[in-house]
Design a protein around this motif. Structure first.
Motif, short mmCIF file in Angstrom:
data_model
loop_
_atom_site.label_atom_id
_atom_site.label_comp_id
_atom_site.label_asym_id
_atom_site.label_seq_id
_atom_site.Cartn_x
_atom_site.Cartn_y
_atom_site.Cartn_z
N VAL A 73 39.46 42.49 49.40
CA VAL A 73 39.39 41.47 49.27
C VAL A 73 41.22 40.31 49.26
CG1 VAL A 73 38.83 39.30 46.97
CG2 VAL A 73 37.69 41.39 47.24
N TYR A 74 41.68 39.98 50.06
CA TYR A 74 42.80 39.79 50.45
C TYR A 74 43.01 38.00 50.72
CZ TYR A 74 42.35 40.75 54.75
OH TYR A 74 41.34 41.00 55.91
N ASN A 75 44.47 37.43 51.30
CA ASN A 75 44.28 36.01 52.00
C ASN A 75 44.00 35.17 50.92
OD1 ASN A 75 46.90 37.94 52.81
ND2 ASN A 75 45.87 37.09 54.60
N MET A 76 44.14 34.81 49.99
CA MET A 76 43.01 33.86 49.20
C MET A 76 43.34 32.58 48.67
SD MET A 76 38.83 36.27 48.74
CE MET A 76 38.42 34.44 48.05
N ALA A 77 43.21 31.72 47.89
CA ALA A 77 43.50 31.07 47.08
C ALA A 77 41.94 30.83 45.84
CB ALA A 77 43.96 29.58 48.34
N ILE A 78 42.61 30.39 44.66
CA ILE A 78 41.18 30.03 44.18
C ILE A 78 42.09 29.24 43.42
CG2 ILE A 78 39.76 31.42 42.24
CD1 ILE A 78 40.16 33.78 44.23
N ARG A 79 41.59 28.16 42.83
CA ARG A 79 41.96 26.86 41.95
C ARG A 79 40.15 27.16 41.03
NH1 ARG A 79 45.78 22.41 44.57
NH2 ARG A 79 47.62 23.61 45.04
N GLY A 80 40.89 27.12 39.37
CA GLY A 80 40.28 26.82 38.22
C GLY A 80 40.33 26.07 37.20
N GLY A 81 39.42 24.96 36.59
CA GLY A 81 40.12 24.22 35.49
C GLY A 81 40.78 24.98 34.62
N ASP A 82 41.00 24.03 33.48
CA ASP A 82 41.80 24.51 32.63
C ASP A 82 40.83 24.68 31.53
OD1 ASP A 82 44.41 24.47 31.44
OD2 ASP A 82 44.45 22.96 30.63
N SER A 83 40.15 25.56 31.50
CA SER A 83 39.24 26.44 30.68
C SER A 83 38.83 28.11 30.23
CB SER A 83 38.08 26.05 30.50
OG SER A 83 36.98 26.40 29.21
N GLY A 84 39.17 28.20 29.61
CA GLY A 84 39.30 29.90 29.45
C GLY A 84 37.23 30.41 30.22
N GLY A 85 37.12 31.08 30.93
CA GLY A 85 35.78 31.28 31.30
C GLY A 85 35.11 31.04 32.94
N LEU A 86 36.26 30.61 33.04
CA LEU A 86 37.02 30.40 34.61
C LEU A 86 37.03 31.52 35.60
CD1 LEU A 86 36.91 26.27 33.89
CD2 LEU A 86 35.00 27.84 34.49
N ASN A 87 37.16 32.85 35.10
CA ASN A 87 37.91 33.74 35.88
C ASN A 87 38.19 33.32 37.23
OD1 ASN A 87 37.86 34.22 33.13
ND2 ASN A 87 36.20 36.12 33.91
N GLY A 88 39.08 34.28 37.99
CA GLY A 88 39.33 34.24 39.70
C GLY A 88 38.24 35.04 40.05
N ILE A 89 38.46 36.40 40.06
CA ILE A 89 38.15 37.26 40.33
C ILE A 89 37.41 39.11 39.29
CG2 ILE A 89 37.29 39.16 42.26
CD1 ILE A 89 39.90 37.79 43.28
N ASP A 90 35.62 38.94 39.33
CA ASP A 90 35.48 39.58 38.39
C ASP A 90 34.91 41.04 39.10
OD1 ASP A 90 35.65 38.28 35.88
OD2 ASP A 90 34.03 38.57 34.76
N VAL A 91 35.55 41.86 38.41
CA VAL A 91 34.93 43.04 39.69
C VAL A 91 34.35 44.21 38.72
CG1 VAL A 91 35.91 44.94 40.71
CG2 VAL A 91 37.07 42.91 41.14
N TRP A 92 32.49 44.55 38.93
CA TRP A 92 32.38 45.78 38.71
C TRP A 92 31.81 46.25 39.87
CZ3 TRP A 92 30.01 44.80 33.61
CH2 TRP A 92 30.19 43.98 32.79
N SER A 93 33.20 47.11 40.28
CA SER A 93 33.07 47.87 41.32
C SER A 93 33.45 48.73 41.37
CB SER A 93 32.98 46.83 43.03
OG SER A 93 31.92 46.56 42.48
#
Length: 356
Positions: free
Chosen positions: A158-178
């Motif tokens: 996973v590379y060369n990406m932009a992720i923008r979330g709101g100003d709150s916990g629980g809005l994670n960028g990338i979650d990995v179970w792998s």
């Protein structure tokens, strides 16, 4: 429980762990293109920002999932139907998702959920049981919940990406179970974890990140972690006394060993103190203990002056303030550098195609 958390503020991080094999698609883009290309416009999609593209993506996938390319031309598409793409045997391999112009984005409109007080909702992107894959050159914006989830996957990049979330916990960028996942050159703006690595990546930590944050977390009586190096981290955290920038918490029954924290220079945005917390963790740097006997322990170290080498570098696209949760978040351009002076491992797809 094992928690290895080095994750506050905007900072470059190099955390290395041994990949256990090759990552990425198993055949080239040209090979798949020569096999078959399924254009979503041929399956009923219209780039009018009104017509639901979900059914067209599903139809194109069913036609091209055996070694072909699902192609979405440039344009604005609406998504009403959340799409699940399944291979014939509920397992997908040799998969690549990217924008050839490096301008592709998915707008999740999470603020419509959040304005009603809800932080639950769909992930923008979720891969499950996928191997030999890559996701790159995409922007993911304003997820109702997590932005990108990798569940029971393997051998991915996973590379060369932009992720923008709101100003709150629980809005994670990338979650990995792998397992055996390489994540690098990803820009995340949010108030949750940037990149968090969970159960499936253990007990052998095989996820390597660059310019992100790593937080493996496992429930159980004890999971052995060893040979992990974190270096070259500079930047700021919001309140280092309340939540310090280093917390390495390992199981009493299986202390972490051979850990290294070096070239670490973060400081507070407010206040005059930050804390480092180490629990049953052995190695060099910060509050780690450098001893041959690996007994359980817990210590908190108060740091009252900025570390040597501290700097708070800025970029041209730095935000003046965080995004809220009840108004739209603009789609960003994918940066050509993900930290000042750092060249990405690979050029953006749009740059490669324009020079071809």
């Amino acid at each position: 429980m094992v928690l290895f958390s080095l994750a506050i503020g905007l900072a470059p991080l190099l955390a290395t762990a041994q990949l256990s094999g090759s990552v990425g698609p198993t055949t080239s883009f040209s090979t798949k293109s020569n096999h078959k290309v399924c254009n979503v416009l041929d399956y009923g999609s219209v780039a009018d920002n009104l017509t639901d593209v979900g059914p067209a993506i599903s139809s194109a996938w069913n036609e091209c999932k055996e070694g072909g390319i699902v192609y979405i031309p440039s344009g604005d598409y609406a998504v009403e139907t959340w799409v699940t793409l399944l291979a014939a045997a509920a397992h997908t391999t040799d998969f690549e998702l990217f924008s050839s112009t490096s301008k592709g984005a998915v707008q999740g409109f999470g603020y419509e959920f959040h304005a009603k007080g809800s932080l639950s909702g769909a992930r923008i992107l979720r891969l499950a049981d996928v191997s030999g894959f890559s996701v790159h050159d995409l922007a993911l914006v304003d997820a109702p919940a997590f932005h990108f989830s990798l569940d029971t996957c393997s051998n991915g990049e996973v590379y060369n990406m932009a992720i923008r979330g709101g100003d709150s916990g629980g809005l994670n960028g990338i979650d990995v179970w792998s397992n055996n996942i390489w994540i690098h050159d990803v820009e995340v703006t949010n108030k949750g974890e940037c990149v968090t690595v969970k159960a499936m990546a253990m007990p052998t930590p095989s996820t390597s990140t660059r310019n992100g944050a790593v937080c493996p977390k496992v429930d159980g009586d004890g999971v052995q972690l060893n040979n992990i190096t974190t270096r070259n981290w500079k930047g700021t955290e919001s309140n280092g006394a309340q939540r310090g920038p280093i917390k390495v918490s390992c199981a009493n029954g299986a202390p972490c060993t051979d850990l290294t924290i070096e070239d670490f220079a973060m400081w507070v945005e407010s206040g005059d103190k930050q804390t480092y917390v180490c629990h049953s963790a052995y190695g060099s740097g910060a509050c780690l203990r450098d001893e041959d006997k690996h007994a359980s322990y817990s210590t908190t170290v108060a740091v009252t002056a900025a570390p040597s080498g501290y700097s708070a570098a800025t970029m041209a696209s730095d935000l003046s303030s965080a995004f809220g949760t009840d108004s739209p978040i603009p789609i960003p351009a994918i940066p050509t550098s993900f930290y000042p002076g750092v060249t990405p491992y690979g050029a953006l797809a749009g740059a490669r195609s324009s020079s071809a």
